[in-house]
Design a protein around this motif. Structure first.
Motif, PDB file in Angstrom:
ATOM      1  N   ARG A 143       1.081  -0.992   0.061  1.00  0.00           N
ATOM      2  CA  ARG A 143       0.221  -0.192   0.394  1.00  0.00           C
ATOM      3  C   ARG A 143       0.940   1.159  -0.128  1.00  0.00           C
ATOM      4  O   ARG A 143       2.085   1.521   0.955  1.00  0.00           O
ATOM      5  CB  ARG A 143      -0.845   0.105   1.331  1.00  0.00           C
ATOM      6  CG  ARG A 143      -2.064   1.186   1.154  1.00  0.00           C
ATOM      7  CD  ARG A 143      -3.374   0.746   1.938  1.00  0.00           C
ATOM      8  NE  ARG A 143      -4.814   1.198   1.587  1.00  0.00           N
ATOM      9  CZ  ARG A 143      -5.953   1.647   1.904  1.00  0.00           C
ATOM     10  NH1 ARG A 143      -6.319   0.486   3.393  1.00  0.00           N
ATOM     11  NH2 ARG A 143      -6.478   2.426   1.624  1.00  0.00           N
ATOM     12  N   GLY A 144       0.705   2.261  -0.915  1.00  0.00           N
ATOM     13  CA  GLY A 144       0.907   3.147  -0.630  1.00  0.00           C
ATOM     14  C   GLY A 144       1.057   3.545   0.701  1.00  0.00           C
ATOM     15  O   GLY A 144       0.041   4.720   0.985  1.00  0.00           O
ATOM     16  N   VAL A 218       3.549 -16.383  -2.689  1.00  0.00           N
ATOM     17  CA  VAL A 218       4.193 -15.289  -2.091  1.00  0.00           C
ATOM     18  C   VAL A 218       4.316 -15.287  -0.248  1.00  0.00           C
ATOM     19  O   VAL A 218       3.654 -16.465   0.665  1.00  0.00           O
ATOM     20  CB  VAL A 218       2.701 -14.107  -2.157  1.00  0.00           C
ATOM     21  CG1 VAL A 218       3.650 -12.888  -0.938  1.00  0.00           C
ATOM     22  CG2 VAL A 218       2.787 -14.221  -3.366  1.00  0.00           C
ATOM     23  N   VAL A 219       5.405 -15.529   0.166  1.00  0.00           N
ATOM     24  CA  VAL A 219       6.111 -15.560   1.009  1.00  0.00           C
ATOM     25  C   VAL A 219       6.442 -14.070   1.734  1.00  0.00           C
ATOM     26  O   VAL A 219       6.840 -13.294   1.940  1.00  0.00           O
ATOM     27  CB  VAL A 219       7.299 -15.644   1.503  1.00  0.00           C
ATOM     28  CG1 VAL A 219       7.777 -15.853   2.833  1.00  0.00           C
ATOM     29  CG2 VAL A 219       7.390 -17.908   1.003  1.00  0.00           C
ATOM     30  N   TYR A 220       5.663 -14.101   3.292  1.00  0.00           N
ATOM     31  CA  TYR A 220       5.526 -12.464   4.165  1.00  0.00           C
ATOM     32  C   TYR A 220       7.212 -12.851   5.362  1.00  0.00           C
ATOM     33  O   TYR A 220       7.237 -13.713   5.723  1.00  0.00           O
ATOM     34  CB  TYR A 220       4.796 -11.717   4.530  1.00  0.00           C
ATOM     35  CG  TYR A 220       3.751 -10.829   4.115  1.00  0.00           C
ATOM     36  CD1 TYR A 220       3.282 -10.074   3.841  1.00  0.00           C
ATOM     37  CD2 TYR A 220       2.954 -11.638   3.347  1.00  0.00           C
ATOM     38  CE1 TYR A 220       3.132  -9.512   3.312  1.00  0.00           C
ATOM     39  CE2 TYR A 220       2.022 -11.067   2.853  1.00  0.00           C
ATOM     40  CZ  TYR A 220       1.739 -10.292   2.191  1.00  0.00           C
ATOM     41  OH  TYR A 220       1.344  -8.751   1.458  1.00  0.00           O
ATOM     42  N   THR A 221       7.751 -12.635   5.542  1.00  0.00           N
ATOM     43  CA  THR A 221       8.866 -12.423   6.045  1.00  0.00           C
ATOM     44  C   THR A 221       9.866 -11.074   7.135  1.00  0.00           C
ATOM     45  O   THR A 221       9.710 -10.411   6.747  1.00  0.00           O
ATOM     46  CB  THR A 221       9.994 -12.801   5.850  1.00  0.00           C
ATOM     47  OG1 THR A 221      11.166 -13.341   6.548  1.00  0.00           O
ATOM     48  CG2 THR A 221      11.033 -12.251   4.425  1.00  0.00           C
ATOM     49  N   ALA A 222       9.511 -11.468   8.226  1.00  0.00           N
ATOM     50  CA  ALA A 222       9.119 -12.158   9.337  1.00  0.00           C
ATOM     51  C   ALA A 222       7.487 -12.600   8.674  1.00  0.00           C
ATOM     52  O   ALA A 222       6.497 -11.289   8.323  1.00  0.00           O
ATOM     53  CB  ALA A 222       8.972 -11.603  10.769  1.00  0.00           C
ATOM     54  N   GLY A 223       7.142 -13.419   8.833  1.00  0.00           N
ATOM     55  CA  GLY A 223       5.800 -13.988   9.305  1.00  0.00           C
ATOM     56  C   GLY A 223       4.274 -13.254   9.399  1.00  0.00           C
ATOM     57  O   GLY A 223       3.747 -12.955   8.433  1.00  0.00           O
ATOM     58  N   ILE A 224       4.527 -12.284  10.483  1.00  0.00           N
ATOM     59  CA  ILE A 224       3.529 -11.793  11.268  1.00  0.00           C
ATOM     60  C   ILE A 224       3.362 -10.235  10.295  1.00  0.00           C
ATOM     61  O   ILE A 224       2.099  -9.993  10.240  1.00  0.00           O
ATOM     62  CB  ILE A 224       3.730 -10.713  12.548  1.00  0.00           C
ATOM     63  CG1 ILE A 224       3.422 -10.187  13.085  1.00  0.00           C
ATOM     64  CG2 ILE A 224       5.667 -10.129  12.060  1.00  0.00           C
ATOM     65  CD1 ILE A 224       2.609 -10.056  14.090  1.00  0.00           C
ATOM     66  N   VAL A 228      -0.115  -7.902   9.607  1.00  0.00           N
ATOM     67  CA  VAL A 228       0.071  -6.422   9.733  1.00  0.00           C
ATOM     68  C   VAL A 228      -0.555  -6.230   8.758  1.00  0.00           C
ATOM     69  O   VAL A 228      -1.716  -4.481   8.559  1.00  0.00           O
ATOM     70  CB  VAL A 228       1.591  -6.178   9.982  1.00  0.00           C
ATOM     71  CG1 VAL A 228       1.352  -4.569  10.220  1.00  0.00           C
ATOM     72  CG2 VAL A 228       1.401  -6.516  11.033  1.00  0.00           C
ATOM     73  N   MET A 229      -0.092  -6.952   7.286  1.00  0.00           N
ATOM     74  CA  MET A 229      -0.271  -5.461   5.983  1.00  0.00           C
ATOM     75  C   MET A 229      -2.344  -6.208   5.189  1.00  0.00           C
ATOM     76  O   MET A 229      -2.663  -4.832   4.435  1.00  0.00           O
ATOM     77  CB  MET A 229      -0.002  -6.545   4.897  1.00  0.00           C
ATOM     78  CG  MET A 229       2.340  -5.790   4.900  1.00  0.00           C
ATOM     79  SD  MET A 229       1.836  -3.978   6.057  1.00  0.00           S
ATOM     80  CE  MET A 229       1.449  -3.636   3.813  1.00  0.00           C
ATOM     81  N   ALA A 230      -2.568  -7.195   5.805  1.00  0.00           N
ATOM     82  CA  ALA A 230      -4.074  -6.942   5.984  1.00  0.00           C
ATOM     83  C   ALA A 230      -4.810  -6.567   6.044  1.00  0.00           C
ATOM     84  O   ALA A 230      -5.837  -5.552   6.109  1.00  0.00           O
ATOM     85  CB  ALA A 230      -4.511  -8.420   6.135  1.00  0.00           C
TER      86      ALA A 230
END
Lengths: 245, 437
Positions: A143-144, A218-224, A228-230
């Motif tokens: 997100r911008g 799609v991998v987020y790192t750190a997984g949290i 957070v982005m959701a």
């Protein structure tokens, strides 16, 4: 392991940790970047850590004329070919405000340069019918935000590109994985102040290797950061535009 | 190079600093940095006191300059950047049959730190100190890089090894590795009844690696009781080490109070059967037992702790006994107390080792502990021994100069190598090591 990895942006802190893990698995490594002296030192480090081969090769995201030679070199290796893209640049948003010309370089480094390279590499990998492409984006692309929206825009563009590439390459047996790190303790973030859920290059590398093994998209790192982005993505625009997150 | 404002501490956490840190990742960045703004180099801050601190000033974090540069598989000479840890070298090289010739009690120590403190390990009686296996050091100063050896620059080399980082930034080192049969150790542990038996066993031990754990709470006939560990490296298959655990927060004061320590020590002693035992372990579990618990220094609470470490000549066993008596009488010891016989090996003017017995004990940071450590230093000085600067956080200028007879030679070399004092650390200032005599 007779696998070959071409790493773009190999001298970055994050790439270095990943490359070392590959070296220890005995991979063949093509290390691409701009600082040839540092790449040479890295290649030697990899050989001593167990890489079957490691060579430095010049790559500059802003000089696409050189891409062809690199693709030719990659194609000379037999067996499975893999690629990982770590290139990118993040000038301070204030610097960009002062000099909007910096936008072009940022977009080239983080998006169009590597995308053009992968577009050229795609047929070679398709022909082999196997292999993995790892593209490193950023949570900033989700997100911008006021703090770094040019960098975010470049990473968002790259993520969308990777999504399309995944759609194309998946049909030919090549897996494309998007990695979205949150803040990582690298030279790029050193001295920028305290950041939430910061992780380190070694953890990012472990997460990437695990994602590759499990064929994640799609991998987020750190997984949290996935959560957070959701949350951040779900904030309605009328409210979001007043926030400085 | 961007600087980061940071609060950082020595491993004992009793002393801390606030300052600016740079963390170069490339040799070119380091060279430019030192040319522009020379500052002391630090590694993983595993020295206990203030050897790794520069309060109110700058420091260069070397931990990202951690590459393998060259390895000669015939001679076993390894060239590495200074920020690599000894644990990492062991992890990569042991399966190929090579180990750092000397390994201190933590694998998190960097090569640069190991040189600057001329560290020793459980094989000191045979192998000597770390610096004795270093063949060349590359130092960076404002005028650029310079490779030195004992032959090319004997004075500067001896002032650099064990020299507390005062002769220049150590960027890389070439060192002789030692052959090992594999990445496990065969460890024999036996209970020892008291100090006299301990010293006798240490004197007679023929093992490559020897160390003693002492129950510093025991008194009377049991004074100095503990466990003797003797080990050899070997080949074999053992389950890999479980992932390390972490101490998540500062422990409250009672966690290491006298009754708790007494109970713990008694149980720890009984862990080893009365007749002793031999076990097989991965090398890192033997060499770096505490590395399995990350941030174990938090067990001492937020005020941290001091480690007292001295070495006294072989003939001064009585001084050792007196020290143990004072420690157990005071009831302030932690579970961590180590006794070892050292050989004469040392490589620098300010190196700690001397032939004798070395005793290391941790104390929770409080006023009574400071006084007790002062007494232990007195006993050390009277016995003609010395304290270890990598551990020290309390001593004074006059005392340390008296304990290090080659201090003047070191000071002369340092004044030449860093005339402006740009590399001074808190330890150097506290002990007045760079002051003109």
């Amino acid at each position: 392991m007779s696998e070959t990895w071409i790493i773009l942006g190999a001298t970055s802190s994050m790439a270095r940790a990943f490359i070392r893990d590959l070296a220890q698995q005995g991979a063949r490594l093509l290390l691409a970047g701009r600082d040839m002296a540092d790449l040479g030192a890295l290649a030697q480090d990899c050989r001593l850590r167990g890489a079957a081969a490691a060579e430095a090769i010049a790559f500059d995201a802003r000089k696409p004329k050189g891409f062809g030679a690199i693709i030719d070199r990659v194609a000379q290796f037999d067996g499975t070919l893999n690629a990982a893209v770590f290139v990118g640049s993040m000038p301070d948003q204030a610097e960009i405000d002062a000099d909007p010309g910096l936008i072009d370089g940022t977009i080239t480094d983080s998006f169009t340069g590597p995308a053009r390279f992968l577009q050229m590499l795609a047929p070679v990998m398709e022909a082999r019918g196997k292999g993995v492409i790892v593209g490193v984006g950023s949570v900033a692309g989700d997100r911008g935000r006021i703090g770094n929206y040019v960098y975010g825009a470049a990473k968002a563009g790259f993520a969308t590109y990777l999504s399309g590439l995944r759609n194309r390459m998946g049909r030919k047996g090549v897996h494309v994985m998007t990695v979205k790190p949150g803040p990582v303790d690298t030279a790029m973030t050193w001295g920028l102040g305290r950041m939430p859920f910061m992780t380190d290059p070694e953890t990012v590398s472990r997460d990437i290797l695990k994602g590759v093994r499990k064929r994640r998209n799609v991998v987020y790192t750190a997984g949290i950061w996935r959560i957070v982005m959701a949350v951040i993505r779900s904030i309605p625009e009328p409210i979001f535009k007043k926030l400085s997150v | 190079m961007r600087w980061k404002s940071a609060d950082y501490t020595g491993w004992g956490r009793a002393l801390g600093a606030t300052g600016q840190l740079a963390r170069p990742e490339r040799q070119s960045a380091l060279t430019a940095l030192v040319a522009d703004a020379p500052a002391p180099a630090i590694g993983n801050c595993r020295s206990y006191g203030d050897a790794c601190l520069n309060d109110g000033g700058n420091a260069i974090d070397m931990t990202r300059l951690d590459r393998f540069v060259e390895f000669d598989a015939d001679s076993g000479v390894l060239h590495v950047e200074a920020g690599i840890t000894l644990g990492e070298i062991a992890r990569i090289m042991a399966p190929r049959g090579w180990l750092p010739a000397v390994m201190p009690g933590t694998g998190f120590a960097t090569v640069g730190g190991a040189i600057a403190n001329d560290v020793h390990g459980k094989n000191h009686h045979g192998a000597g100190s770390f610096g004795q296996h270093v063949q060349a050091i590359t130092l960076v100063g404002p005028k650029g890089a310079r490779r030195i050896t004992l032959k090319s620059d004997p004075g500067l080399f001896r002032a650099t090894v064990g020299g507390l980082g005062q002769t220049g930034v150590i960027v890389s080192a070439e060192m002789q590795l030692a052959r090992c049969k594999g990445d496990i150790v065969t460890l024999t542990e036996r209970r020892v009844a008291n100090l006299d038996e301990f010293l006798g066993l240490l004197d007679r031990s023929e093992a490559t690696y020897t160390v003693g754990w002492v129950d510093a709470t025991a008194r009377g006939d049991a004074l100095g009781r503990g466990i003797l560990e003797e080990a050899e490296t070997g080949a074999g298959l053992v389950p890999p080490t479980r992932p390390s655990k972490s101490v998540p927060f500062n422990a409250p004061g009672f966690a290491l109070s006298a009754p708790v320590v007494k109970l713990f020590n008694a149980a720890y002693l009984r862990r080893v059967p009365e007749r002793g035992r031999t076990v097989v372990k991965p090398i890192n579990e033997f060499f770096f037992p505490l590395d399995r618990i990350h941030n174990w220094n938090r067990l001492y609470g937020k005020r941290g702790f001091h480690q007292f470490q001295c070495v006294v000549p072989l003939a001064e066993a009585a001084a050792l006994k007196e020290m143990l008596m004072r420690i157990s009488d005071a009831g302030m010891a932690s579970p961590l107390a180590v006794l070892k016989r050292m050989g004469p090996g040392r490589a620098g003017y300010m190196s700690f080792p001397m032939e004798g017995y070395t005793l290391a004990v941790d104390f929770r940071n409080r006023d009574a502990a400071t006084r007790l450590i002062g007494q232990l230093e007195d006993l050390t000085a009277q016995a003609g021994g010395r304290i270890y600067l990598a551990k020290d956080s309390l001593s004074g200028a006059a005392r340390v100069r008296a304990m290090y007879p080659e201090y003047e030679k070191w000071a002369t070399e340092v004044a030449r190598a860093d005339p402006k004092g740009a590399l001074a650390t808190d330890l150097v200032r506290r002990l007045g090591l760079r002051d003109k005599a």
